[in-house]
Motif scaffolding. Structure first.
Motif, short mmCIF file in Angstrom:
data_model
loop_
_atom_site.label_atom_id
_atom_site.label_comp_id
_atom_site.label_asym_id
_atom_site.label_seq_id
_atom_site.Cartn_x
_atom_site.Cartn_y
_atom_site.Cartn_z
N SER A 42 13.35 60.14 26.40
CA SER A 42 12.47 58.89 26.10
C SER A 42 12.11 58.02 27.28
O SER A 42 11.12 57.32 27.36
N LEU A 43 12.83 58.20 28.33
CA LEU A 43 12.44 57.46 29.56
C LEU A 43 10.91 58.11 30.40
O LEU A 43 10.62 57.25 30.85
N GLU A 44 11.10 59.32 30.16
CA GLU A 44 9.95 59.84 30.74
C GLU A 44 8.50 59.66 29.55
O GLU A 44 7.57 59.47 30.43
N ALA A 45 9.15 59.81 28.50
CA ALA A 45 7.83 59.70 27.42
C ALA A 45 8.16 58.66 26.57
O ALA A 45 8.57 58.77 25.20
N PRO A 46 7.93 57.36 26.92
CA PRO A 46 8.34 56.17 25.91
C PRO A 46 7.37 56.35 24.62
O PRO A 46 6.19 56.45 24.81
N GLN A 47 7.98 55.75 23.56
CA GLN A 47 7.24 55.92 22.38
C GLN A 47 6.25 54.55 22.43
O GLN A 47 6.59 53.39 22.80
N ARG A 48 5.17 54.80 21.42
CA ARG A 48 4.03 54.07 21.66
C ARG A 48 4.24 52.80 20.25
O ARG A 48 4.44 53.49 19.18
N ILE A 49 4.13 51.79 20.30
CA ILE A 49 4.48 50.80 19.22
C ILE A 49 3.16 50.27 18.97
O ILE A 49 2.51 49.83 19.69
N ASP A 50 3.00 49.99 17.54
CA ASP A 50 1.89 49.80 16.82
C ASP A 50 1.72 48.15 17.43
O ASP A 50 2.43 47.33 17.31
N PRO A 51 0.45 47.67 17.92
CA PRO A 51 0.12 46.38 18.19
C PRO A 51 0.39 45.52 17.12
O PRO A 51 0.74 44.28 17.38
N GLU A 52 0.09 45.78 15.99
CA GLU A 52 0.28 44.89 14.99
C GLU A 52 1.60 44.50 14.62
O GLU A 52 2.24 43.26 14.38
N VAL A 53 2.83 45.65 14.98
CA VAL A 53 4.13 45.39 14.77
C VAL A 53 4.44 44.41 15.91
O VAL A 53 5.21 43.57 15.66
N LEU A 54 3.85 44.56 17.04
CA LEU A 54 4.40 43.60 18.05
C LEU A 54 3.82 42.13 17.97
O LEU A 54 4.65 41.25 18.00
N ALA A 55 2.78 42.04 17.16
CA ALA A 55 2.32 40.58 16.81
C ALA A 55 3.17 40.16 15.88
O ALA A 55 3.44 38.58 15.87
N ALA A 56 3.63 40.98 14.92
CA ALA A 56 4.38 40.24 13.80
C ALA A 56 5.75 39.79 14.55
O ALA A 56 6.65 38.98 14.26
N MET A 57 6.24 40.71 15.32
CA MET A 57 7.62 40.01 16.15
C MET A 57 7.31 38.83 16.84
O MET A 57 8.41 38.15 16.84
N ARG A 58 6.29 38.83 17.57
CA ARG A 58 6.05 37.72 18.32
C ARG A 58 6.08 36.46 17.57
O ARG A 58 6.54 35.14 17.65
N ALA A 59 5.36 36.68 16.38
CA ALA A 59 5.31 35.50 15.47
C ALA A 59 6.41 34.81 14.89
O ALA A 59 6.90 33.92 14.57
N ARG A 60 7.51 35.94 14.48
CA ARG A 60 8.83 35.47 14.10
C ARG A 60 9.55 35.01 15.26
O ARG A 60 10.25 34.05 14.83
N ILE A 61 9.57 35.49 16.29
CA ILE A 61 10.37 34.78 17.60
C ILE A 61 9.81 33.24 17.62
O ILE A 61 10.59 32.03 17.72
N CYS A 62 8.46 33.15 17.72
CA CYS A 62 8.07 31.47 17.63
C CYS A 62 8.21 30.73 16.69
O CYS A 62 8.74 29.44 16.83
N ALA A 63 8.29 31.17 15.44
CA ALA A 63 8.82 30.35 14.47
C ALA A 63 10.29 30.05 14.47
O ALA A 63 10.63 28.79 14.10
N ARG A 64 11.21 31.00 15.09
CA ARG A 64 12.40 30.65 14.99
C ARG A 64 12.70 29.54 16.26
O ARG A 64 13.53 28.72 16.13
#
Length: 401
Positions: free
Chosen positions: A376-398
């Motif tokens: 996994s260090l050599e081939a990291p998984q791709r995360i969906d941009p929508e999932v990242l946006a939802a994570m940022r929203a939850r962090i900002c809300a807290r």
């Protein structure tokens, strides 16, 4: 002339003499060694950077800076200051070349009337100095004004023998471990020799008082110490009802003097001082390394060792050998133990690839527990941009809740 009759300027006079006669000397340790002073005394005597010392004999170009980084280190630089009225540094003697056999700054010969005027202008001195002491001082200043090089030949011998770093002028106790052929006369005798121009003179106790600024008891103690150190140096002579002392500076230390070769070649005290200085430098260099600093913190050499161990107690599962060394508190043993561990571990890799390969070999292809596979260090998984946006929203809300 500015030091005549002033006993309080003795140590600063020695440091200024070194700055004048050896302008190539730099660094706190260099000035201390060649002036026969301690490093602490040099730091206390010198003024702030860009300022004068207490008695205005020295201009401090820089006090120096200590640093573990070579580019940030700076050496102490001092210059003699001949002007007591301004804060500007003197440029006198900057071209002085004291190397043996080299031509140097031309003689600054004074006339006798000019020296007498200097004494007359110094009101506190001229008020108490006797005609005989005045004659000695005039002759001594005229002798010194003609000296322009340090040499083993001719007049250069005078400057060579007036080096305050010689064992002859050292301030050591009788119980000092270093044994010298000639018992040291001390720094006050050096100051008197400078004022006499290292010439043979005849002085009374009152004359010595006026020249050195000592009390009567202090002048008597100085003459007694000189007579005990070198029996042929001081001779008591009676002139009428008064008793004077003939001090044979030149006969002992110049030309074919009895003590010339001995005083010039015997430097056991200076060598011992240099050896102690070297030991301090070696200790400082060792403590500047990670292993040396850790060893110092755990050793009895650390004055705050108990406080440090209380705040950083050894864990229960600490290595037994290390625990025993810490209890003993031997700094060198602790340092050698840490260096042995460093040598066993080998050098630190310059890149992380070596550590990755080592980790692969140690696990034999099996992923570490609770961690993703090494691939996994050599081939990291791709995360969906929508999932990242939802994570940022939850962090900002807290954060701003």
């Amino acid at each position: 002339m500015r030091t005549a009759g002033r006993s309080e300027v003795l140590t600063e006079k020695a440091l200024a003499w070194t700055a004048i006669s050896r302008p190539y000397i730099s660094g706190t340790r260099g000035f201390a060694r060649w002036s026969a002073l301690t490093i602490r005394s040099v730091r206390e005597i010198t003024g702030p950077t860009g300022g004068l010392s207490e008695f205005k004999f020295l201009w401090t170009t820089t006090r120096g800076t200590s640093s573990a980084v070579a580019e940030e280190r700076d050496s102490m630089e001092l210059r003699y200051s001949s002007n007591t009225r301004t804060q500007g540094r003197s440029t006198s003697c900057k071209d002085f070349k004291p190397s043996l056999g080299q031509d140097a700054l031309g003689p600054l010969a004074l006339k006798e009337k000019e020296v007498e005027k200097l004494i007359k202008d110094n009101a506190p001195l001229s008020a108490r100095i006797s005609p005989r002491a005045k004659e000695v001082l005039v002759k001594g200043l005229m002798t010194l004004s003609e000296l322009d090089e340090i040499s083993t030949m001719g007049k250069g011998r005078t400057l060579l023998m007036l080096d305050p770093g010689l064992d002859l002028w050292a301030e050591v106790e009788e119980s000092n471990e270093v044994q010298t052929a000639v018992k040291p006369l001390g720094r006050r005798a050096w100051s008197l020799a400078v004022l006499c121009g290292l010439e043979d003179v005849t002085l009374s106790v009152a004359d010595v008082e006026a020249l050195t600024g000592l009390s009567k008891r202090g002048a008597q103690a100085l003459l007694k110490r000189m007579a005990e150190a070198l029996p042929t140096l001081v001779w008591k002579v009676r002139q009428g009802r008064t008793i004077s002392y003939e001090i044979k500076w030149a006969s002992c230390f110049l030309s074919d003097g009895d003590y010339w070769d001995t005083c010039y070649t015997d430097d056991g005290i200076r060598k011992a001082r240099a050896s102690r200085d070297h030991a301090v430098q070696v200790t400082s260099a060792r403590r500047g390394t990670p292993a040396g600093y850790i060893a110092y913190l755990h050793s009895t050499a650390n004055p705050k060792r108990s406080e440090y161990l209380a705040a950083h107690a050894l864990p229960p599962d600490a290595d037994g050998a290390w625990r025993a060394l810490v209890e003993a508190g031997d700094e060198l043993a602790l340092y050698e133990h840490l260096k042995a561990q460093e040598a066993e571990a080998g050098p630190v890799p310059s890149t992380p690839e070596a550590l990755v390969e080592e980790a692969k070999g140690s696990t034999s292809g099996t992923p570490l527990l609770g961690q993703p596979a090494q691939e996994s260090l050599e081939a990291p998984q791709r995360i969906d941009p929508e999932v990242l946006a939802a994570m940022r929203a939850r962090i900002c809300a807290r954060t701003y809740a």
